[in-house]
Scaffold this active site. Structure first.
Site, PDB file in Angstrom:
ATOM      1  CG  HIS A 185      -1.989  -0.986   1.219  1.00  0.00           C
ATOM      2  ND1 HIS A 185      -3.153  -0.814   1.922  1.00  0.00           N
ATOM      3  CD2 HIS A 185      -2.116  -2.183   0.599  1.00  0.00           C
ATOM      4  CE1 HIS A 185      -3.953  -1.840   1.736  1.00  0.00           C
ATOM      5  NE2 HIS A 185      -3.336  -2.702   0.935  1.00  0.00           N
TER       6      HIS A 185
ATOM      7  CD  GLU B  32      -1.642   4.474   3.296  1.00  0.00           C
ATOM      8  OE1 GLU B  32      -2.783   4.899   3.515  1.00  0.00           O
ATOM      9  OE2 GLU B  32      -1.409   3.551   2.473  1.00  0.00           O
TER      10      GLU B  32
ATOM     11  CB  CYS C  34      -6.645  -0.066   5.208  1.00  0.00           C
ATOM     12  SG  CYS C  34      -4.938  -0.642   5.067  1.00  0.00           S
TER      13      CYS C  34
ATOM     14  CB  CYS D 156      -2.047   1.975   5.846  1.00  0.00           C
ATOM     15  SG  CYS D 156      -1.693   1.004   4.366  1.00  0.00           S
TER      16      CYS D 156
END
Length: 152
Positions: free
Chosen positions: A54, A56, A84, A87
Site C-alpha cells: 500500500h 503508506e 486502512c 496502514c
C-alpha cells in the site's frame, strides 16, 4: 486549508496517478519532515504482487531506508485516501506525528470512518489528523478508476 498541506497533498496525488498508470488503486502517500519530502509511495500491490504494498507502507519503507532509522517522529504523512487498518497501524508504529487525509474511506478507513486507530489513547502512540485536504480531487481519481474497472 494550509498551503503546505495542499502542496504536499498534490505530490501525493501525483503518486496516486503513478499507481493508476500500472493498474493499481490510485492511492498515494508523501512523508514530510521539516518541509522536505523524505518518502513517497503509491499503491504497488498489482505491479509487485505484494498484498502489503500500500502507498503508506511503500513510503514508510523508502523513508526508513533513506534515513537508516524506522522512527518517523516529527513526520507528517499526506495520504490521498484514509488509511486502512494495516496502514494506520504502520503509521502508528512508525510514530508519525500527523496524518493529512484527502478522501474518506467509509468501507475500510481506520482513521475515523470504521475505526480511529491514530487517536486511540489505549495505544502506544497517537497522531493528529487533518481531514478533507483536496478531498474532491482524491475522490474523483478513485471514482474514475473504479468506474473504468466496472466497465471492463
Amino acid at each position: 486549508m494550509d498551503s503546505d498541506d495542499e502542496r504536499f497533498m498534490r505530490d501525493a496525488l501525483d503518486a496516486a496517478r503513478r499507481a493508476r498508470a500500472h493498474d493499481d488503486v490510485p492511492v498515494g502517500c508523501v512523508l514530510v519532515e521539516g518541509g522536505v519530502i523524505i518518502g513517497v509511495g503509491e499503491n504497488r500491490r498489482e505491479v509487485d504482487g505484494d498484498p502489503t504494498a500500500h502507498a503508506e507502507l511503500v513510503a514508510l519503507r523508502g523513508a526508513a531506508s533513506a534515513r537508516g532509522f524506522w522512527r518517523m517522529d516529527g513526520v507528517t504523512a499526506y495520504v490521498t485516501l484514509e488509511p486502512c487498518v494495516m496502514c494506520a497501524g504502520a503509521l502508528l508504529n512508525a510514530r508519525v506525528a500527523r496524518v493529512v487525509i484527502g478522501a474518506i474511506d467509509e468501507k475500510a478507513g481506520a482513521v475515523g470512518s470504521r475505526y480511529n486507530l491514530l487517536c486511540d489513547p489505549r495505544l502506544l502512540h497517537e497522531a493528529s489528523v487533518t481531514y478533507d485536504v483536496l478531498a474532491e480531487e482524491s475522490s474523483q481519481l478513485l471514482n474514475a478508476f473504479f468506474e473504468k474497472r466496472r466497465a471492463e
